[in-house]
Design a protein around this motif. Structure first.
Motif, PDB file in Angstrom:
ATOM      1  N   LYS A   1      -2.983  -3.180 -11.339  1.00 15.35           N
ATOM      2  CA  LYS A   1      -2.446  -3.723 -10.099  1.00 15.35           C
ATOM      3  C   LYS A   1      -3.538  -3.937  -9.048  1.00 15.35           C
ATOM      4  CE  LYS A   1       2.108  -1.673 -10.862  1.00 15.35           C
ATOM      5  NZ  LYS A   1       3.131  -0.717 -10.389  1.00 15.35           N
TER       6      LYS A   1
ATOM      7  N   GLU B   1      -4.926   2.297 -10.022  1.00  7.13           N
ATOM      8  CA  GLU B   1      -4.077   1.461 -10.862  1.00  7.13           C
ATOM      9  C   GLU B   1      -4.793   0.135 -11.112  1.00  7.13           C
ATOM     10  OE1 GLU B   1      -0.208   1.073  -9.146  1.00  7.13           O
ATOM     11  OE2 GLU B   1       0.094   3.231  -8.980  1.00  7.13           O
TER      12      GLU B   1
ATOM     13  N   ASP C   1       4.697   5.820  -5.320  1.00 10.84           N
ATOM     14  CA  ASP C   1       4.958   5.782  -6.755  1.00 10.84           C
ATOM     15  C   ASP C   1       3.771   6.238  -7.595  1.00 10.84           C
ATOM     16  OD1 ASP C   1       7.432   4.737  -6.097  1.00 10.84           O
ATOM     17  OD2 ASP C   1       6.771   2.653  -6.292  1.00 10.84           O
ATOM     18  N   ALA C   2       2.728   6.741  -6.959  1.00 12.65           N
ATOM     19  CA  ALA C   2       1.511   7.116  -7.672  1.00 12.65           C
ATOM     20  C   ALA C   2       1.754   8.282  -8.631  1.00 12.65           C
ATOM     21  CB  ALA C   2       0.419   7.487  -6.673  1.00 12.65           C
TER      22      ALA C   2
ATOM     23  N   PHE D   1      -5.490  -1.856  -7.604  1.00 13.96           N
ATOM     24  CA  PHE D   1      -5.307  -0.919  -6.487  1.00 13.96           C
ATOM     25  C   PHE D   1      -6.078   0.359  -6.792  1.00 13.96           C
ATOM     26  CE2 PHE D   1      -3.168   2.386  -4.034  1.00 13.96           C
ATOM     27  CZ  PHE D   1      -2.971   1.765  -2.805  1.00 13.96           C
TER      28      PHE D   1
ATOM     29  N   CYS E   1       3.968   1.702  -0.847  1.00 17.48           N
ATOM     30  CA  CYS E   1       4.770   1.867  -2.069  1.00 17.48           C
ATOM     31  C   CYS E   1       3.913   2.308  -3.248  1.00 17.48           C
ATOM     32  CB  CYS E   1       5.508   0.577  -2.391  1.00 17.48           C
ATOM     33  SG  CYS E   1       6.865   0.220  -1.246  1.00 17.48           S
ATOM     34  N   ARG E   2       2.672   1.834  -3.316  1.00 17.58           N
ATOM     35  CA  ARG E   2       1.753   2.302  -4.362  1.00 17.58           C
ATOM     36  C   ARG E   2       1.525   3.810  -4.232  1.00 17.58           C
ATOM     37  NH1 ARG E   2       2.584  -1.993  -6.453  1.00 17.58           N
ATOM     38  NH2 ARG E   2       1.138  -3.732  -6.729  1.00 17.58           N
TER      39      ARG E   2
ATOM     40  N   HIS F   1       0.829  -1.208   0.000  1.00 13.61           N
ATOM     41  CA  HIS F   1       0.000   0.000   0.000  1.00 13.61           C
ATOM     42  C   HIS F   1       0.866   1.262   0.000  1.00 13.61           C
ATOM     43  CE1 HIS F   1      -4.075   1.747   1.186  1.00 13.61           C
ATOM     44  NE2 HIS F   1      -3.268   2.795   1.134  1.00 13.61           N
TER      45      HIS F   1
END
Length: 410
Positions: free
Chosen positions: A181, A178, A131-132, A183, A127-128, A125
């Motif tokens: 993924k 995403e 990198d968003a 997400f 890291c998403r 979560h």
């Protein structure tokens, strides 16, 4: 499955350096050294203990696991302030492409020690979020910025409750979406010293999330809802796949909260009432909060009224935020603020049964119904918009004095 899994919830800090891959080996070496020095110095300056954090390196950044959950407030507020100041001093005399600029994401989630660091939903979560696309776009939008801070919804709760010197108004809500993924989560972005107006292009469009939950044995709920949107003059909304009858309705100058809560609900009531085969509860949440909209539509209060009031084919439950922004004080002729009642749930919500002057309880099914507005006449499906005093009436209207349910002139 092992007999014991060392699962815990902890603070997570994900850090990534801007344009790391475009630098040569020596520059990358220097950048890694500066990055770790910056974070450790800022942590110490904020009264934290970075030496006790478990760090999982990733070349151009790292993931810190912070077991001390009491560090949250210091991490969100003074740590970022110290880090921004450190980076400002470091970048002062450097060429633009040589500057150290960071994306920071903060989350509170699950973690399990694993062979390569930690596993579970928490590290994924955070890291998403780091990198968003909105986080990357913020550094592009504000080239002088040293860092962008991204908070998950659980962490933002501390800001919302005014437990830091930061205000909720300092952050810009964004949607990290995403699909590839699997997400889709809401997050909150801040660039220290930069106004939210400047970051407004990152914000998700204002929207309402509507969840239509058919009662047992009912069908055609989706068809009735979609037909009602069209009849109300609302462009076909986004249907959320895999969630049942859930819809995202973006708000705009031509699609307002009044239009959804007034005209659309009236058309839905008519469509369902004439079908004789459908009974639904409708949950309406602000933004794109599917979980809240689902909880409102399927909660005990909505289910009880839908089952216990025979002549109530539609039950509507709105979040407190929706009620405050689009219902309370509304002058739209078909919104009927007085017909909503508090549910007494936590979080607070408001219930309405279209056609009733006051939303009934399941135990008092035979309350006096409000007179139904006249049927729509030929012309534009949602009719002209007429101003009568301070009221805004969608569709045809009847001349005369209109009273609230408690007797005062509407």
């Amino acid at each position: 499955m092992p007999d014991h899994i060392d699962f815990t919830r902890m603070l997570l800090l994900a850090v990534d350096a801007w344009r790391y891959g475009s630098r040569d080996g020596q520059q990358q070496f220097d950048l890694q050294q500066a990055l770790t020095t910056a974070v450790d110095a800022a942590g110490a300056g904020a009264g934290l203990e970075p030496a006790a954090w478990h760090r999982q390196p990733a070349g151009d950044g790292f993931l810190d696991f912070i077991a001390d959950s009491g560090a949250e407030l210091a991490l969100v507020d003074p740590f970022v302030r110290e880090l921004d100041a450190w980076l400002g001093r470091f970048n002062h005399d450097r060429l633009p492409n040589a500057r150290l600029r960071l994306r920071l994401a903060m989350h509170h989630g699950g973690a399990i020690p694993a062979a390569c660091g930690y596993a579970s939903d928490g590290p994924v979560h955070v890291c998403r979020l780091r990198d968003a696309k909105p986080a990357r776009a913020a550094l592009t939008l504000v080239p002088e910025a040293n860092l962008v801070q991204v908070l998950s919804e659980p962490i933002f709760g501390s800001v919302r409750q005014r437990l830091t010197t930061l205000s909720a108004a300092d952050f810009t809500p964004v949607l990290v979406d995403e699909p590839e993924k699997d997400f889709r989560e809401k997050a909150w972005i801040r660039v220290p010293g930069v106004s939210t107006e400047r970051l407004s292009g990152l914000a998700e469009p204002e929207a309402l999330t509507i969840w239509v939950a058919p009662a047992a044995g009912s069908d055609d709920a989706r068809a009735a809802a979609l037909a009602s949107f069209a009849a109300a003059g609302i462009p076909r909304p986004d249907c959320v796949p895999g969630t049942g009858d859930a819809f995202i309705v973006p708000l705009s100058p031509t699609v307002s909260g009044d239009l959804v809560l007034g005209v659309w609900l009236r058309h839905l009531q008519e469509a369902i009432g004439t079908s004789g085969r459908v009974a639904v509860s409708v949950g309406i949440a602000a933004g794109r909060d599917l979980g809240e909209a689902h909880g409102l539509a399927t909660g005990d209060e909505a289910s009880a009224v839908l089952a216990g009031v025979a002549d109530a084919p539609v039950v509507v439950v709105v979040s407190d935020d929706v009620h405050r922004r689009f219902v309370a004080g509304s002058h739209a002729g078909m919104v009927y603020p007085d017909s909503y009642r508090r549910t007494g749930t936590d979080p607070e919500s408001w219930l309405r049964v279209p056609g009733y002057a006051m939303a009934p309880h399941a135990s008092s099914a035979r309350q006096t119904k409000a007179a139904a507005p006249p049927a729509h006449t030929a012309g534009v499906v949602n009719g002209p918009v007429s101003n009568i005093g301070s009221a805004v009436i969608h569709g045809s209207y009847v001349n005369g004095t209109v009273h609230h349910s408690h007797g005062t002139v509407r």
